[in-house]
Each structure stands twice: as C-alpha cells, then as structure tokens.
Design a protein around this motif. Structure first.
Motif, PDB file in Angstrom:
ATOM      1  N   ILE A 103       0.847  -1.192   0.000  1.00  0.00           N
ATOM      2  CA  ILE A 103       0.000   0.000   0.000  1.00  0.00           C
ATOM      3  C   ILE A 103       0.884   1.244   0.000  1.00  0.00           C
ATOM      4  O   ILE A 103       1.871   1.315   0.732  1.00  0.00           O
ATOM      5  CB  ILE A 103      -0.925   0.017   1.238  1.00  0.00           C
ATOM      6  CG1 ILE A 103      -1.945  -1.117   1.153  1.00  0.00           C
ATOM      7  CG2 ILE A 103      -1.644   1.360   1.362  1.00  0.00           C
ATOM      8  CD1 ILE A 103      -2.777  -1.275   2.420  1.00  0.00           C
ATOM      9  N   LYS A 104       0.516   2.222  -0.800  1.00  0.00           N
ATOM     10  CA  LYS A 104       1.198   3.518  -0.824  1.00  0.00           C
ATOM     11  C   LYS A 104       0.247   4.589  -0.289  1.00  0.00           C
ATOM     12  O   LYS A 104      -0.879   4.723  -0.756  1.00  0.00           O
ATOM     13  CB  LYS A 104       1.621   3.870  -2.249  1.00  0.00           C
ATOM     14  CG  LYS A 104       2.202   5.275  -2.420  1.00  0.00           C
ATOM     15  CD  LYS A 104       2.450   5.578  -3.903  1.00  0.00           C
ATOM     16  CE  LYS A 104       3.017   6.969  -4.121  1.00  0.00           C
ATOM     17  NZ  LYS A 104       3.199   7.279  -5.564  1.00  0.00           N
ATOM     18  N   ILE A 105       0.720   5.359   0.702  1.00  0.00           N
ATOM     19  CA  ILE A 105      -0.027   6.507   1.233  1.00  0.00           C
ATOM     20  C   ILE A 105       0.879   7.721   1.117  1.00  0.00           C
ATOM     21  O   ILE A 105       1.949   7.768   1.729  1.00  0.00           O
ATOM     22  CB  ILE A 105      -0.455   6.289   2.702  1.00  0.00           C
ATOM     23  CG1 ILE A 105      -1.280   5.015   2.859  1.00  0.00           C
ATOM     24  CG2 ILE A 105      -1.233   7.499   3.213  1.00  0.00           C
ATOM     25  CD1 ILE A 105      -1.652   4.682   4.305  1.00  0.00           C
ATOM     26  N   ASP A 106       0.465   8.731   0.340  1.00  0.00           N
ATOM     27  CA  ASP A 106       1.382   9.833   0.056  1.00  0.00           C
ATOM     28  C   ASP A 106       0.609  11.089  -0.334  1.00  0.00           C
ATOM     29  O   ASP A 106      -0.520  11.015  -0.814  1.00  0.00           O
ATOM     30  CB  ASP A 106       2.329   9.426  -1.078  1.00  0.00           C
ATOM     31  CG  ASP A 106       3.451  10.425  -1.297  1.00  0.00           C
ATOM     32  OD1 ASP A 106       3.881  11.051  -0.321  1.00  0.00           O
ATOM     33  OD2 ASP A 106       3.880  10.581  -2.458  1.00  0.00           O
ATOM     34  N   HIS A 107       1.255  12.242  -0.145  1.00  0.00           N
ATOM     35  CA  HIS A 107       0.621  13.508  -0.530  1.00  0.00           C
ATOM     36  C   HIS A 107       1.415  14.251  -1.605  1.00  0.00           C
ATOM     37  O   HIS A 107       1.059  15.379  -1.961  1.00  0.00           O
ATOM     38  CB  HIS A 107       0.423  14.406   0.706  1.00  0.00           C
ATOM     39  CG  HIS A 107       1.682  15.014   1.248  1.00  0.00           C
ATOM     40  ND1 HIS A 107       1.851  16.376   1.395  1.00  0.00           N
ATOM     41  CD2 HIS A 107       2.837  14.451   1.678  1.00  0.00           C
ATOM     42  CE1 HIS A 107       3.045  16.629   1.908  1.00  0.00           C
ATOM     43  NE2 HIS A 107       3.668  15.484   2.096  1.00  0.00           N
ATOM     44  N   HIS A 108       2.476  13.638  -2.127  1.00  0.00           N
ATOM     45  CA  HIS A 108       3.256  14.261  -3.197  1.00  0.00           C
ATOM     46  C   HIS A 108       2.609  14.004  -4.561  1.00  0.00           C
ATOM     47  O   HIS A 108       1.936  12.992  -4.736  1.00  0.00           O
ATOM     48  CB  HIS A 108       4.679  13.699  -3.212  1.00  0.00           C
ATOM     49  CG  HIS A 108       5.458  13.971  -1.968  1.00  0.00           C
ATOM     50  ND1 HIS A 108       5.502  13.078  -0.919  1.00  0.00           N
ATOM     51  CD2 HIS A 108       6.209  15.027  -1.593  1.00  0.00           C
ATOM     52  CE1 HIS A 108       6.252  13.574   0.054  1.00  0.00           C
ATOM     53  NE2 HIS A 108       6.688  14.761  -0.328  1.00  0.00           N
ATOM     54  N   PRO A 109       2.831  14.893  -5.529  1.00  0.00           N
ATOM     55  CA  PRO A 109       2.356  14.613  -6.894  1.00  0.00           C
ATOM     56  C   PRO A 109       2.901  13.271  -7.390  1.00  0.00           C
ATOM     57  O   PRO A 109       4.048  12.915  -7.084  1.00  0.00           O
ATOM     58  CB  PRO A 109       2.932  15.777  -7.708  1.00  0.00           C
ATOM     59  CG  PRO A 109       3.108  16.887  -6.712  1.00  0.00           C
ATOM     60  CD  PRO A 109       3.480  16.214  -5.426  1.00  0.00           C
ATOM     61  N   VAL A 110       2.098  12.533  -8.116  1.00  0.00           N
ATOM     62  CA  VAL A 110       2.477  11.183  -8.546  1.00  0.00           C
ATOM     63  C   VAL A 110       3.570  11.257  -9.612  1.00  0.00           C
ATOM     64  O   VAL A 110       3.371  11.824 -10.690  1.00  0.00           O
ATOM     65  CB  VAL A 110       1.271  10.411  -9.088  1.00  0.00           C
ATOM     66  CG1 VAL A 110       1.707   9.034  -9.595  1.00  0.00           C
ATOM     67  CG2 VAL A 110       0.211  10.252  -8.005  1.00  0.00           C
ATOM     68  N   THR A 111       4.710  10.690  -9.299  1.00  0.00           N
ATOM     69  CA  THR A 111       5.785  10.534 -10.285  1.00  0.00           C
ATOM     70  C   THR A 111       6.084   9.059 -10.521  1.00  0.00           C
ATOM     71  O   THR A 111       6.725   8.708 -11.499  1.00  0.00           O
ATOM     72  CB  THR A 111       7.080  11.225  -9.807  1.00  0.00           C
ATOM     73  OG1 THR A 111       7.484  10.663  -8.542  1.00  0.00           O
ATOM     74  CG2 THR A 111       6.873  12.721  -9.635  1.00  0.00           C
ATOM     75  N   ASP A 112       5.610   8.222  -9.629  1.00  0.00           N
ATOM     76  CA  ASP A 112       5.859   6.793  -9.703  1.00  0.00           C
ATOM     77  C   ASP A 112       4.680   6.074  -9.056  1.00  0.00           C
ATOM     78  O   ASP A 112       4.543   6.074  -7.833  1.00  0.00           O
ATOM     79  CB  ASP A 112       7.176   6.462  -8.986  1.00  0.00           C
ATOM     80  CG  ASP A 112       7.529   4.980  -9.024  1.00  0.00           C
ATOM     81  OD1 ASP A 112       6.823   4.217  -9.709  1.00  0.00           O
ATOM     82  OD2 ASP A 112       8.516   4.593  -8.368  1.00  0.00           O
TER      83      ASP A 112
END
Length: 314
Positions: free
Chosen positions: A100-109
């Motif tokens: 699972i990925k939890i993130d607030h950065h713009p998607v680059t990957d």
C-alpha cells in the motif's frame, strides 16, 4: 474508495510493516510511526513494525524496529510519504504479500496494490488522521502517542502552519489531535532546537547570501564549508528556511556537496519549481522539492533553469 480498502487491508492482516523515505523529515517519521501507534492501539494483538534507518535528530519521535526477512512474506507492507520507489528506505518493501502507498506528493511513480495519493493534504500525517477518523465507527481510536507523532508530522510539513499547503482541514485535524495529552511545547522545542555549530553556519549563510534580479537565492554548502563548521549533511535540513523571509525572494536553492553527489533542496514563495527538480533526478511539491546533481556544471544548469522560472514571474 482507497481509504476504505486500506482500512480493510489493515484489519485483515495480523502482521504489518510500515516504511517511509530515506533521509526522513518529521512528516515521514510522524506518519509512519503515527500509523503504527494508531494500529497498535486499535488492535493490540497485531504485530506492527516501523522500519528504516534511525536518524539521530528525529529519534525523539520514534525509534525504528529490526525486522527479519522472513517476516515480510506474511506481512502487509505500507509505504508512507514516499513518491517514488528508489527513495523508499529499506528496499525489502516489495517482498510482502500486499503493498500500500499513502502519500501527498504529486504522482511521479505509481506503485502498490492500493495507492492513496492526496496532493491536497498538507502532509501524509494529515492523511493518517483522516484515515483514523474514517475508521472510528469501526472501533479504531487514536491515543496520546499517535496524536503526538501525527501532530509533529503536520507541524513539520506546514512550517508550523505557515505554508500555503495549510488548509481548513489541516487546522480541523490538528484540533482533533490537541485533544490528546502530549506536551506541545516540548515537541516544538525539540523539533526546532539547533546546536550552536548549525546556528553559526546559519549566520555565515545570512552574511554571504546574494539575491539575483529575478529573486533567486543560491546557497552552496561545499564539503569544505561543512567541515569548517563541523556540520553534517543531515544537520543542514535545519537550514533550508534560513533565507525564507528575505524581502524580494521568490525561490531559493541549497546545494549540499557530498563525496559522490550534490544534494539539492529547492523552495519557493510562489513560482512552481517541482518541474525543474524533476529534470534533475528529483521532484516534490510545486513550492518545495528536492533533486540530485553530480557535478557543479549540472548545478549551474539547474540554477539557469530556476532563473528562467523566476524570470517569468518578474
């Protein structure tokens, strides 16, 4: 909805390993360890681990766990606050049974079996608070330790609520967290205290910085300069805002020289700089990004690109 899928995945797994990015900041540690504390408080019988290198300046927030390789094959793996896979601390993240990925950065990957990315969130810690509140009707609950960690993460990524990423929701969630019993004053003091040597280097920067006609400030911390002030590369994290209040500044960039690379930290007061960072092995937010160059010639090219961006906003 991804948040519901994440809640269900956590409920359905007895072993959970949580990762974050290398060279962590308070949001990376806060979201990672805050999620661990949330799960452990809500489900005491589950095995929950937080992994990665310990950072001396942030060990007061949380100390990482040592996890044998064989635990991974039985575990749900969650990666917090990490936009791209090469920056994940501990590359065993892909050996679990679900990711699972939890993130607030713009998607680059784009990665993970479940991917929850919210670029409107001030921080990944804010997203973990949202997850906790969403799961509350199912019996989940925050505790004092989770609240302390998540509050630290929000404070760190909003610059004490000063950055434009701070929203009404950010203040609402922070308000939820301060209902819990932790010492906010002590937390602030520890987050922002600096050793004398770091403050002396800060003074050196303020004495010698220059601002271009386009409003760009370039700061080069060479290996020799760091050695002169006895400041480590990790300790330079505390310096990134030192010129932020200079009148007329639009963007500033720190180059931190290491033996095999030059680390780059870029910040902005309004001009969008993450596309420049992306061009130089990096990325991040429109107003706060990182990159990597390998020669001072490359650094000059990056500076020229930033000058163009700032020049368009004269």
């Amino acid at each position: 909805m991804e948040i519901t899928k994440i809640i269900e995945a956590i409920e359905n797994n007895e072993k959970i390993i949580i990762h974050r990015h290398v060279r962590p900041d308070p949001d990376a540690i806060g979201s990672q360890a805050g999620l661990k504390a949330l799960i452990k408080h809500s489900f005491p019988e589950k095995e929950v681990y937080a992994v990665g290198e310990d950072v001396p300046s942030l060990i007061f927030l949380a100390q990482m766990d040592q996890v044998p390789d064989d635990i991974y094959k039985e575990s749900l793996v969650i990666v917090c606050d990490t936009a791209n896979q090469p920056r994940i601390d501990d590359q065993r993240y892909h050996t679990g049974k679900q990711l699972i990925k939890i993130d607030h950065h713009p998607v680059t990957d784009s990665y993970g079996d479940i991917e929850w990315v919210s670029t409107d969130a001030s921080s990944t810690s804010e997203m973990i608070v949202e997850l906790a509140l969403e799961a509350q009707p199912r019996g989940w609950a925050l505790n004092n330790e989770a609240a302390r960690l998540l509050y630290a993460g929000i404070v760190g990524d909003t610059g004490r609520f000063k950055f434009p990423s701070t929203t009404v929701k950010t203040f609402q969630y922070a308000g939820e967290l301060v209902r819990y019993d932790f010492d906010r004053t002590a937390l602030y003091d520890t987050l922002y205290q600096a050793e004398e040597k770091v403050l002396r280097l800060s003074g050196h920067i303020l004495q010698h910085f220059k601002l271009t006609d386009n409003g760009l400030c370039v700061i080069k911390l060479t290996e020799n300069l760091l050695k002169e002030f006895d400041v480590t590369v990790e300790e330079t994290n505390q310096l990134v805002q030192v010129v932020a209040d200079v009148k007329g500044i639009k963007s500033w960039v720190f180059f931190i020289e290491e033996p095999e690379q030059i680390r780059v930290r870029i910040r902005s007061k309004g001009v969008v700089i993450n596309q420049v960072a992306k061009k130089y092995n990096g990325g991040g937010h429109p107003l706060a990004s990182g990159a990597t160059v390998y020669t001072w010639d490359e650094a000059r090219d990056l500076i020229a690109d930033l000058e163009k961006v700032c020049g368009k906003n004269v």
